[in-house]
Write a protein that holds these residues in place. Structure first.
Motif, PDB file in Angstrom:
ATOM      1  N   GLY A  15      -0.753 -20.726 -31.663  1.00  0.00           N
ATOM      2  CA  GLY A  15       0.204 -21.779 -31.985  1.00  0.00           C
ATOM      3  C   GLY A  15       0.203 -22.824 -30.888  1.00  0.00           C
ATOM      4  N   ARG A  16       0.908 -23.911 -31.143  1.00  0.00           N
ATOM      5  CA  ARG A  16       1.020 -24.947 -30.117  1.00  0.00           C
ATOM      6  C   ARG A  16       1.907 -24.425 -28.988  1.00  0.00           C
ATOM      7  N   PRO A  17       1.955 -25.136 -27.858  1.00  0.00           N
ATOM      8  CA  PRO A  17       2.789 -24.680 -26.748  1.00  0.00           C
ATOM      9  C   PRO A  17       4.273 -24.581 -27.113  1.00  0.00           C
ATOM     10  N   ASN A  18       4.925 -23.574 -26.570  1.00  0.00           N
ATOM     11  CA  ASN A  18       6.391 -23.468 -26.606  1.00  0.00           C
ATOM     12  C   ASN A  18       6.977 -23.204 -27.989  1.00  0.00           C
ATOM     13  N   VAL A  19       6.268 -22.409 -28.810  1.00  0.00           N
ATOM     14  CA  VAL A  19       6.825 -22.030 -30.110  1.00  0.00           C
ATOM     15  C   VAL A  19       7.327 -20.588 -30.122  1.00  0.00           C
ATOM     16  N   GLY A  20       7.176 -19.870 -28.995  1.00  0.00           N
ATOM     17  CA  GLY A  20       7.692 -18.509 -28.928  1.00  0.00           C
ATOM     18  C   GLY A  20       6.661 -17.423 -29.140  1.00  0.00           C
ATOM     19  N   LYS A  21       5.390 -17.721 -28.884  1.00  0.00           N
ATOM     20  CA  LYS A  21       4.340 -16.715 -29.075  1.00  0.00           C
ATOM     21  C   LYS A  21       4.559 -15.496 -28.176  1.00  0.00           C
ATOM     22  N   SER A  22       4.825 -15.741 -26.900  1.00  0.00           N
ATOM     23  CA  SER A  22       5.010 -14.627 -25.957  1.00  0.00           C
ATOM     24  C   SER A  22       6.284 -13.842 -26.265  1.00  0.00           C
ATOM     25  N   THR A  23       7.339 -14.543 -26.682  1.00  0.00           N
ATOM     26  CA  THR A  23       8.572 -13.864 -27.071  1.00  0.00           C
ATOM     27  C   THR A  23       8.316 -12.954 -28.262  1.00  0.00           C
ATOM     28  N   GLN A  41       3.499 -24.159 -22.176  1.00  0.00           N
ATOM     29  CA  GLN A  41       2.312 -23.665 -21.463  1.00  0.00           C
ATOM     30  C   GLN A  41       2.658 -22.744 -20.306  1.00  0.00           C
ATOM     31  N   THR A  42       3.728 -21.956 -20.492  1.00  0.00           N
ATOM     32  CA  THR A  42       4.023 -20.919 -19.503  1.00  0.00           C
ATOM     33  C   THR A  42       2.890 -19.895 -19.480  1.00  0.00           C
ATOM     34  N   THR A  43       2.401 -19.523 -20.673  1.00  0.00           N
ATOM     35  CA  THR A  43       1.286 -18.574 -20.762  1.00  0.00           C
ATOM     36  C   THR A  43      -0.011 -19.291 -20.413  1.00  0.00           C
ATOM     37  N   ARG A  44      -0.749 -18.725 -19.470  1.00  0.00           N
ATOM     38  CA  ARG A  44      -2.022 -19.322 -19.074  1.00  0.00           C
ATOM     39  C   ARG A  44      -3.215 -18.411 -19.355  1.00  0.00           C
ATOM     40  N   VAL A  61      -3.070 -10.258 -29.276  1.00  0.00           N
ATOM     41  CA  VAL A  61      -3.702 -11.075 -28.250  1.00  0.00           C
ATOM     42  C   VAL A  61      -2.848 -12.319 -28.040  1.00  0.00           C
ATOM     43  N   ASP A  62      -2.031 -12.310 -26.976  1.00  0.00           N
ATOM     44  CA  ASP A  62      -1.196 -13.465 -26.652  1.00  0.00           C
ATOM     45  C   ASP A  62      -2.072 -14.519 -25.985  1.00  0.00           C
ATOM     46  N   THR A  63      -1.851 -15.767 -26.331  1.00  0.00           N
ATOM     47  CA  THR A  63      -2.739 -16.836 -25.866  1.00  0.00           C
ATOM     48  C   THR A  63      -1.950 -18.020 -25.332  1.00  0.00           C
ATOM     49  N   PRO A  64      -2.583 -18.844 -24.482  1.00  0.00           N
ATOM     50  CA  PRO A  64      -1.969 -20.132 -24.129  1.00  0.00           C
ATOM     51  C   PRO A  64      -1.823 -20.986 -25.384  1.00  0.00           C
ATOM     52  N   GLY A  65      -0.872 -21.907 -25.370  1.00  0.00           N
ATOM     53  CA  GLY A  65      -0.681 -22.789 -26.518  1.00  0.00           C
ATOM     54  C   GLY A  65      -1.840 -23.762 -26.664  1.00  0.00           C
ATOM     55  N   ALA A  85      -9.356 -20.416 -23.456  1.00  0.00           N
ATOM     56  CA  ALA A  85      -8.788 -19.066 -23.542  1.00  0.00           C
ATOM     57  C   ALA A  85      -8.162 -18.832 -24.906  1.00  0.00           C
ATOM     58  N   ALA A  86      -7.449 -19.825 -25.424  1.00  0.00           N
ATOM     59  CA  ALA A  86      -6.800 -19.685 -26.731  1.00  0.00           C
ATOM     60  C   ALA A  86      -7.833 -19.549 -27.843  1.00  0.00           C
ATOM     61  N   ARG A  87      -8.853 -20.399 -27.823  1.00  0.00           N
ATOM     62  CA  ARG A  87      -9.879 -20.334 -28.866  1.00  0.00           C
ATOM     63  C   ARG A  87     -10.710 -19.067 -28.742  1.00  0.00           C
ATOM     64  N   GLY A  88     -10.972 -18.636 -27.510  1.00  0.00           N
ATOM     65  CA  GLY A  88     -11.763 -17.427 -27.299  1.00  0.00           C
ATOM     66  C   GLY A  88     -11.070 -16.177 -27.809  1.00  0.00           C
TER      67      GLY A  88
END
Length: 302
Positions: A15-23, A41-44, A61-65, A85-88
């Motif tokens: 997802g795009r940055p800051n939508v709650g993926k890590s949460t 972009q907290t997740t790197r 697999v949690d990813t950067p936005g 990293a996100a695409r990989g």
């Protein structure tokens, strides 16, 4: 889905940055494996969160936005690295979750969906933060519009923070995974080491306490990680790019750095289940975020 069959596989969270993926990853795992803050972009790093259920196991697999780059001349090495990293993360997964914010669909959401189309894996749409939607009557039209012309395996309105709507999401994710035994032990929750997680917890506090003043110019390197019985001795170096940023991190009389350390240590003790002695230092390394070689030495590996 036959409940007698056990399913296991990997699912990318995109997802795009800051939508709650890590949460969302933390909620599904049932433990904090990914750091979170209100800053984009907290997740790197790519990080695996292992969610184990009676019916199956999902390696998330949690990813950067994913974000749109304006060209190599304006996108920093850090931003290019996070997009890679996100695409990989889409390589070799069985399915993916596209996380979007309820009521919103912009260019970066479309960018994430396009990346998933190219990966040719089944995609579940998770519409997050429905609890924050002021006009609840707008949800159904939004869901219909978001799904129009897009081939989603299923669509789920959820609140990752409040853990609502997750049971149905898990059930549909498991349907997309192959019949297989668990890939990890029941007590495993991530593929990352305690050393890595310790660095992330320090960085999380920097993002939470200094996000507005120090957006992305700081990273953390764990210089010492020693186990002494039930005690962990950890030494963390906070790298910034300018002396003025160093002063901001340290704060008046060192107060801010002490607060970062206190909060990070508390989270470490909770996750690691033991006492932690944490020391922190702030050092300057000019231009590290736009230097590919510096990124590699600081742990940003493709």
């Amino acid at each position: 889905m036959d409940p007698t069959f056990h399913r296991a596989g990997s699912v990318a969270v995109i997802g795009r940055p800051n939508v709650g993926k890590s949460t969302l990853v933390n909620a599904l795992v049932g433990a904090k494996v990914s750091i979170t803050s209100k800053r984009p972009q907290t997740t790197r790093h790519r990080l695996l969160g292992i969610a184990t259920f009676p019916q199956g196991q999902i390696a998330l697999v949690d990813t950067p936005g994913l974000h749109r780059e304006q060209g190599k001349s304006t996108a920093s090495a850090m931003h290019r690295w996070m997009n890679r990293a996100a695409r990989g993360a889409l390589e070799g997964v069985d399915a993916a979750i596209l996380v979007v914010e309820a009521g919103r669909w912009d260019e970066e959401d479309a960018l994430a969906f396009d990346a998933l189309k190219q990966a040719k894996v089944p995609v579940v749409l998770a519409v997050n933060q429905v609890d924050k939607l002021r006009d609840k009557t707008a949800l159904l039209p939004y869901l219909a519009k978001a799904a129009q012309g897009r081939d989603f395996a299923s669509v789920h309105p959820i609140s990752a923070l409040k853990r609502s709507g997750l049971d149905a999401l898990v059930a549909d994710l498991l349907k997309l995974l192959p019949e297989a035994p668990p890939m990890y032990g029941e007590d495993e929750i991530t593929d990352k080491s305690e050393r890595f997680l310790a660095g992330e917890m320090v960085r999380e506090q920097l993002m939470r306490q200094l996000g507005a003043e120090l957006p992305y110019a700081a990273t953390v390197e764990i210089e010492r990680f020693v186990e002494e019985g039930e005690l962990l001795r950890i030494g963390a170096v906070i790298w910034v790019e300018r002396d003025s940023q160093k002063a901001i991190v340290i704060g008046k009389g060192g107060a801010r750095l002490r607060e970062v350390g206190t909060q990070a240590r508390s989270h470490m003790e909770s996750l690691f289940g033991r006492k932690v002695f944490l020391e922190t230092w702030v050092r300057v390394r000019e231009g590290w975020s736009d230097d590919e070689a510096a990124l590699r030495t600081l742990g940003y590996h493709d």
